[in-house]
Design an enzyme around this catalytic site. Sequence first.
Site, PDB file in Angstrom:
ATOM      1  N   LYS A 173       0.822  50.849  19.582  1.00  0.00           N
ATOM      2  CA  LYS A 173      -0.488  51.493  19.396  1.00  0.00           C
ATOM      3  C   LYS A 173      -0.811  51.659  17.911  1.00  0.00           C
ATOM      4  O   LYS A 173      -1.923  51.382  17.479  1.00  0.00           O
ATOM      5  CB  LYS A 173      -0.535  52.867  20.077  1.00  0.00           C
ATOM      6  CG  LYS A 173      -0.305  52.846  21.576  1.00  0.00           C
ATOM      7  CD  LYS A 173      -0.533  54.212  22.208  1.00  0.00           C
ATOM      8  CE  LYS A 173       0.432  55.276  21.738  1.00  0.00           C
ATOM      9  NZ  LYS A 173       1.837  55.032  22.081  1.00  0.00           N
TER      10      LYS A 173
ATOM     11  N   ARG B 229      -3.489  62.613  25.720  1.00  0.00           N
ATOM     12  CA  ARG B 229      -2.199  62.405  26.376  1.00  0.00           C
ATOM     13  C   ARG B 229      -2.053  63.281  27.607  1.00  0.00           C
ATOM     14  O   ARG B 229      -1.016  63.219  28.263  1.00  0.00           O
ATOM     15  CB  ARG B 229      -1.071  62.734  25.402  1.00  0.00           C
ATOM     16  CG  ARG B 229      -0.495  61.521  24.668  1.00  0.00           C
ATOM     17  CD  ARG B 229       0.384  62.055  23.576  1.00  0.00           C
ATOM     18  NE  ARG B 229       1.539  61.282  23.279  1.00  0.00           N
ATOM     19  CZ  ARG B 229       1.721  60.642  22.113  1.00  0.00           C
ATOM     20  NH1 ARG B 229       0.770  60.611  21.211  1.00  0.00           N
ATOM     21  NH2 ARG B 229       2.838  60.028  21.872  1.00  0.00           N
TER      22      ARG B 229
ATOM     23  N   ARG C 240      12.463  50.190  14.727  1.00  0.00           N
ATOM     24  CA  ARG C 240      11.282  50.714  14.050  1.00  0.00           C
ATOM     25  C   ARG C 240      11.655  51.519  12.802  1.00  0.00           C
ATOM     26  O   ARG C 240      12.599  52.297  12.815  1.00  0.00           O
ATOM     27  CB  ARG C 240      10.533  51.610  15.040  1.00  0.00           C
ATOM     28  CG  ARG C 240       9.340  52.309  14.476  1.00  0.00           C
ATOM     29  CD  ARG C 240       8.325  52.558  15.529  1.00  0.00           C
ATOM     30  NE  ARG C 240       8.522  53.814  16.235  1.00  0.00           N
ATOM     31  CZ  ARG C 240       7.637  54.299  17.095  1.00  0.00           C
ATOM     32  NH1 ARG C 240       6.531  53.629  17.371  1.00  0.00           N
ATOM     33  NH2 ARG C 240       7.872  55.429  17.714  1.00  0.00           N
TER      34      ARG C 240
ATOM     35  N   ARG D 280      12.328  57.309  12.440  1.00  0.00           N
ATOM     36  CA  ARG D 280      11.685  58.534  12.908  1.00  0.00           C
ATOM     37  C   ARG D 280      12.714  59.406  13.605  1.00  0.00           C
ATOM     38  O   ARG D 280      13.462  58.924  14.443  1.00  0.00           O
ATOM     39  CB  ARG D 280      10.569  58.174  13.899  1.00  0.00           C
ATOM     40  CG  ARG D 280       9.213  58.083  13.263  1.00  0.00           C
ATOM     41  CD  ARG D 280       8.193  57.624  14.237  1.00  0.00           C
ATOM     42  NE  ARG D 280       8.043  58.486  15.388  1.00  0.00           N
ATOM     43  CZ  ARG D 280       7.019  58.409  16.235  1.00  0.00           C
ATOM     44  NH1 ARG D 280       6.080  57.511  16.050  1.00  0.00           N
ATOM     45  NH2 ARG D 280       6.936  59.209  17.261  1.00  0.00           N
TER      46      ARG D 280
ATOM     47  N   ARG E 257      10.509  61.481  25.712  1.00  0.00           N
ATOM     48  CA  ARG E 257       9.127  61.089  25.385  1.00  0.00           C
ATOM     49  C   ARG E 257       8.555  60.171  26.456  1.00  0.00           C
ATOM     50  O   ARG E 257       7.387  60.294  26.835  1.00  0.00           O
ATOM     51  CB  ARG E 257       9.085  60.412  24.001  1.00  0.00           C
ATOM     52  CG  ARG E 257       9.261  61.434  22.875  1.00  0.00           C
ATOM     53  CD  ARG E 257       9.623  60.775  21.561  1.00  0.00           C
ATOM     54  NE  ARG E 257       8.593  59.888  21.092  1.00  0.00           N
ATOM     55  CZ  ARG E 257       8.809  58.820  20.314  1.00  0.00           C
ATOM     56  NH1 ARG E 257      10.042  58.520  19.933  1.00  0.00           N
ATOM     57  NH2 ARG E 257       7.821  58.081  19.924  1.00  0.00           N
TER      58      ARG E 257
HETATM   59  P1  AMP Z   1       3.442  59.516  18.376  1.00  0.00           P
HETATM   60  O1  AMP Z   1       3.561  59.220  16.921  1.00  0.00           O
HETATM   61  O2  AMP Z   1       2.090  59.202  18.921  1.00  0.00           O
HETATM   62  O3  AMP Z   1       4.549  58.924  19.190  1.00  0.00           O
HETATM   63  O4  AMP Z   1       3.602  61.111  18.518  1.00  0.00           O
HETATM   64  C1  AMP Z   1       4.771  61.784  18.073  1.00  0.00           C
HETATM   65  C2  AMP Z   1       4.835  63.169  18.688  1.00  0.00           C
HETATM   66  O5  AMP Z   1       3.711  63.933  18.274  1.00  0.00           O
HETATM   67  C3  AMP Z   1       4.801  63.208  20.204  1.00  0.00           C
HETATM   68  O6  AMP Z   1       6.065  62.981  20.796  1.00  0.00           O
HETATM   69  C4  AMP Z   1       4.289  64.630  20.439  1.00  0.00           C
HETATM   70  O7  AMP Z   1       5.304  65.591  20.218  1.00  0.00           O
HETATM   71  C5  AMP Z   1       3.260  64.788  19.323  1.00  0.00           C
HETATM   72  N1  AMP Z   1       1.927  64.316  19.767  1.00  0.00           N
HETATM   73  C6  AMP Z   1       1.215  63.260  19.287  1.00  0.00           C
HETATM   74  N2  AMP Z   1       0.034  63.151  19.910  1.00  0.00           N
HETATM   75  C7  AMP Z   1      -0.012  64.144  20.830  1.00  0.00           C
HETATM   76  C8  AMP Z   1      -0.966  64.561  21.811  1.00  0.00           C
HETATM   77  N3  AMP Z   1      -2.129  63.896  21.987  1.00  0.00           N
HETATM   78  N4  AMP Z   1      -0.662  65.639  22.570  1.00  0.00           N
HETATM   79  C9  AMP Z   1       0.487  66.325  22.398  1.00  0.00           C
HETATM   80  N5  AMP Z   1       1.435  65.983  21.515  1.00  0.00           N
HETATM   81  C10 AMP Z   1       1.196  64.912  20.729  1.00  0.00           C
END
Ligand code: AMP
Length: 225
Positions: free
Chosen positions: A18, A93, A132, A165, A176
């Site tokens: 994404k 989400r 990654r 990360r 996740r």
């Molecule tokens: P990502 O980089 O999109 O994988 O997001 C990393 C982390 O940020 C996720 O595992 C959540 O803890 C938090 N996060 C990101 N976007 C959201 C969202 N829309 N709702 C809730 N938590 C989020």
Amino acid sequence: MTGRGVRLVLLGPPGVGKGTQGRLLSALYGIPQIGTGDIFRTAVKERTPMGVVAKTYMDAGKLVPDDVTIGLVEERLAAADTANGFILDGFPRTAQQATALDAMMHRRGVPLDAVIEIVVDPAEVVRRLTGRRLCAVCQTPYHVESAPSRLPGVCDKCGGPLILRPDDDEATVVTRVAEYQRKTAPLTDYYRAAGLLRVVDGNADVETVFGRIRAALGEPVRPGA
Ligand code: AMP
């Protein structure tokens, strides 16, 4: 897609690309990519009050509470640079976030154009997540095999250090993915019913997947592009 601008949502579990595809779409349309994960990571790094709250959830692989996340996106979408559209990467989400986004779009008086769901085989997701790397400064993503930086461990764009990360370790990834299945996957039905869903096969290299996304959006795709 031009004229009234472009408003897109990128959907899919961790590791499907994404962020990478969002960056390409951002360059294609000249509109911001809004990655809620990126915004939370910056807030964590800067130790803002929101970052302090978000960190406990992120470290555990859990979703940050809806009220925090929705408030953040509401504020971000109010910025002037979204006038011609935006790419939401990692939001919504949950069902509550999707409903809140609908209300935001209603207030703007313009609908979403499309929700792109990127689908990738589980084995390929594991390969992508374990390889990654992320720039600790500007958050540009890399992959040790398929998208390496020119100098190992150094960001091509800003010279910052490339890191793993903290939530890409195996145990946190399992959580996740479970969070995705339970809370986010149902949104595909929601957006399919709204006529917005475009499912894209993400099992290919970055350029090929980008071509598929452009095709799904009705963009002309040049041969070999
Ligand atoms: P990502 O980089 O999109 O994988 O997001 C990393 C982390 O940020 C996720 O595992 C959540 O803890 C938090 N996060 C990101 N976007 C959201 C969202 N829309 N709702 C809730 N938590 C989020």
